[in-house]
Write an enzyme that holds these catalytic residues in place. Sequence first.
Site, mmCIF file in Angstrom:
data_model
loop_
_atom_site.group_PDB
_atom_site.id
_atom_site.type_symbol
_atom_site.label_atom_id
_atom_site.label_comp_id
_atom_site.label_asym_id
_atom_site.label_seq_id
_atom_site.Cartn_x
_atom_site.Cartn_y
_atom_site.Cartn_z
ATOM 1 N N GLU A 97 0.945 -1.216 0.201
ATOM 2 C CA GLU A 97 -0.036 0.034 0.144
ATOM 3 C C GLU A 97 0.910 1.340 -0.057
ATOM 4 O O GLU A 97 1.446 1.462 1.087
ATOM 5 C CB GLU A 97 -0.908 -0.025 1.211
ATOM 6 C CG GLU A 97 -2.006 -1.042 1.267
ATOM 7 C CD GLU A 97 -3.119 -0.946 0.227
ATOM 8 O OE1 GLU A 97 -3.191 0.021 -0.049
ATOM 9 O OE2 GLU A 97 -3.738 -2.059 -0.022
ATOM 10 N N CYS A 115 -2.081 9.609 2.171
ATOM 11 C CA CYS A 115 -1.805 8.743 0.827
ATOM 12 C C CYS A 115 -2.882 9.216 -0.209
ATOM 13 O O CYS A 115 -2.627 9.246 -1.460
ATOM 14 C CB CYS A 115 -1.713 7.456 0.999
ATOM 15 S SG CYS A 115 -3.321 6.711 1.761
#
Length: 500
Positions: free
Chosen positions: A244, A278
Amino acid sequence: MSVSTGHPAPSAVSTFDVHDPATGAVVGTYPVHDRHAVDAAVATAHRAAAWWRDLGFAGRARHLDAWRGEIASGRAELAEVIHREMGKPISDAKLEIAMALEHLRWAARNAEKVLGRRSVPSSLLTFNHAATVEYRPLGVVGVIGPWNYPVFTPLGSISFALAAGNAVVFKPSEYTPGVGLWLAQAFARTAPAEPVLQVITGLGDTGNALCRSEVGKIGFTGSTATGKLVMAACAENLTPVLMECGGKDALIVDADADLAAAADAAVWGGLSNAGQTCLAVERVYVHADVYDEFLTKLVAAAAEIEAGGEGSRIGPITMPKQLSIIRRHIEDAVARGARAVLGGPDTIDRQFVQPTILVDVPEDAAAVTEETFGPTLTVTRVRDMDEAVELVNRGAYGLGGTVFARRHGREIADRIRAGGTSINAFVAHATIPALPLGGVGASGFGRVHGPDGLREFTYAKATTRQRFPSPLPLTSFRRDHRADAIADLLVAILHGRKHQ
Ligand code: NDP
């Protein structure tokens, strides 16, 4: 402070300090766990994993629900730890915890349905077999987490790995070890029998040791650059990885969009958590017909947000080294002809960066191509949605994205190369527990959340049972010409000769 999860702590030889990013004050000192200590923690976890696996889905769900209750009732304290270690406002920390709890509940409630044994149909040639598939835990999962959402992000892996029946050894970011310990201690209070969730603390080397230990998988969340190091270390033992990684997400505004809502989403998506998300909106592409009106609304809304100071809505930049990256992106853009219509290089003061909106930024500038991870937005005028999609998809990252449009939202979203796209709201897909979260390209691979997030921490186990001998013994040297002829005929009937 020592590692205490209610279980014996691994040995450690040195320590590191954690600083309040707003003031620089030391807020905690933690052990640096070396390779030996990490291996010991993983060995202990293997013993705990067998106990945890044998509890079954219902037994584990009871513990996970109790853990959820512990976190919920301690949320004020946990939010304080988040605030102290990485600087986000308390109310944002509470929101983060609330989102993480939703996913924890979903994982516990749905693990059996998604992973439990189920029958699948056999085929004409294998009709004499009963077939089942189930998803088995990997044993011990190593989770390496970032600091920017130190509860929501690691729990995206930890909750799902635990619900799937694995024990977890968690290495939190060196900026937020106290948050990781708080979570593990809360777990240990609800499941004191075995150290099912352990925390190891330290710097990058500790994470590297976890990658090279006897774990069944590494669930990594962090930057793309570190992700590559993690993959290289995991390659040594063929340890699978979930990646991720970073992003450079965009928000698209079509001509018929609700501009007030789009501006509100861009401000929250770009500036909340001081842009250290993110999935943050770092780029905005706006249809030429509404560009001026949108920009006016955006700047007005962003001007109300201030970093630092009493009651401010956004906190400091957590990592000191990130400041120079943010500064470089802004200065480079301005040097190449961009204008800061809000903020700019002069508004960086100590650890605080004021909201900055850049227009007329060249598409190959670092502010458009690299992850900035600060409260900055580039806003670009596009002639139509074809151009918007083309520019959004040009980058190496493909994590998420947002589209504001009334008529063609779905069409535009379908053309975005990303793990998830939300229409008319900022990354709602990341907050819906049943949906997978993850990226493509430089944003990584594999998924947390939802059914995919549960399967991510398992291996598929296929089992068949022959119910009666086949009248056509195909996989035997007893196969004769008659069986061959019947099989040949079946192939012709089932699959035809040639498909046009
Ligand atoms: P880093 O890549 O710097 O660190 C992530 C984790 O990896 C930390 O725990 C870090 O430990 C550890 N680590 C560092 N070096 C190594 C190594 N050699 N081997 C193993 N582990 C190592 O990321 P940040 O913590 O700065 O987090 C921000 C990044 O995370 C951004 O790029 C952001 O986009 C991304 N992110 C992605 C998310 C997603 O869902 N895709 C969600 C949240 C963040 P230490 O801190 O001790 O160095």
